[in-house]
Write an enzyme that holds these catalytic residues in place. Sequence first.
Site, mmCIF file in Angstrom:
data_model
loop_
_atom_site.group_PDB
_atom_site.id
_atom_site.type_symbol
_atom_site.label_atom_id
_atom_site.label_comp_id
_atom_site.label_asym_id
_atom_site.label_seq_id
_atom_site.Cartn_x
_atom_site.Cartn_y
_atom_site.Cartn_z
ATOM 1 N N CYS A 1 -7.676 -5.978 -5.966
ATOM 2 C CA CYS A 1 -8.360 -6.185 -4.651
ATOM 3 C C CYS A 1 -9.269 -7.507 -4.449
ATOM 4 C CB CYS A 1 -8.798 -4.643 -4.276
ATOM 5 S SG CYS A 1 -8.206 -3.124 -4.328
ATOM 6 N N HIS B 1 -3.606 2.000 -0.353
ATOM 7 C CA HIS B 1 -3.081 0.662 0.160
ATOM 8 C C HIS B 1 -2.070 0.311 -1.080
ATOM 9 C CE1 HIS B 1 -7.418 -1.118 1.791
ATOM 10 N NE2 HIS B 1 -6.137 -1.551 3.171
HETATM 11 N N1 ARG Z 1 -13.493 0.088 0.410
HETATM 12 C C1 ARG Z 1 -12.890 -0.490 1.105
HETATM 13 C C2 ARG Z 1 -11.680 -0.206 2.145
HETATM 14 O O1 ARG Z 1 -11.067 0.734 1.685
HETATM 15 C C3 ARG Z 1 -11.658 -0.437 -0.509
HETATM 16 C C4 ARG Z 1 -10.753 -1.846 -0.287
HETATM 17 C C5 ARG Z 1 -9.686 -2.004 -1.702
HETATM 18 N N2 ARG Z 1 -9.202 -3.197 -1.726
HETATM 19 C C6 ARG Z 1 -7.477 -3.163 -0.975
HETATM 20 N N3 ARG Z 1 -6.828 -3.704 -1.305
HETATM 21 N N4 ARG Z 1 -6.542 -1.871 -1.458
HETATM 22 O O2 ARG Z 1 -10.714 -0.833 2.623
#
Ligand code: ARG
Length: 291
Positions: free
Chosen positions: A283, A187
Amino acid sequence: MKRAAAPLLLEPAPQGAAPALATEGILMCAPDHFGVDYVINPWMERQIGKAERELAELQWKYLAEQLSARARLRFIAPQAGAPDMVFTANAGLAFAGMVIVSRFRAPERRPEERWFREWFRKEGFKEAPWPEDIAFEGAGDALFDRAQPLIWCGHGWRTSKEAPALIENILGRSTVGLRLVDPRFYHLDTCFCPLPGGWLLYYPQAFDHDSQQKIATLAGEEKLIPVSEEDAMFFACNAVEARGAVFLNDATQALQRRLHEAGFTPVLTPLSEFFKAGGAAKCLTLKLDER
Ligand code: ARG
């Protein structure tokens, strides 16, 4: 990877910061149902069942408490069977009372769309239409620049490459598409953080060559705060800024000094349990009043 813990550089929270003074609303979701139940990013590998709920709760509360001194916090009710719902950055992208609700690429997270949509509706956000077949994981992959009217938009792992142009049409704000190439930084908010004054905290190697050039050109070389792989791997770029404080899981002394020099106060909020799911401070938050 192990290393000596850096000393906490904690500023005492300002006493009695009233919500009326806070300029920002931040959405969070308590970790009542948090856990690593499946693997949808490299951080989750071999971590199924390993996140400790009690420690996660303490860490989450500490972050919320620190943030609440500088921002107005809002909360969405956690839902059983949605272990990643704590990561509200992925709820959607809110802008001027409008919201684009996420369309998750990972089927495991699709059930969350409904809960987030209901919350935004109840709170009076106007939902922008979004095509079913284009993945978009909200403010995890779309970040507002803090000095210029543009939205940095990551794609390549979760969000589709068509998303930046669509967002630009819907919100009427220019977007810059950035291609993510390292699966650990899946992300945009895991490797990139625009800060007030136009500063950019980021891990250059997470981007393809063209994107690295776009970043340098648009932000200006003198505003770049590139981080080492070590800092990147501790999710130092997954930072939330609120009134001059930069909240992050961890940072080397060198990076903390760099942030100080740029006029920010780094606040370390250890988030080891969320790390196991591939997320940290940023996050766990969603800024609701982007303008
Ligand atoms: N386990 C989650 C996923 O893989 C973690 C999300 C992390 N969020 C972020 N905004 N980076 O979607």
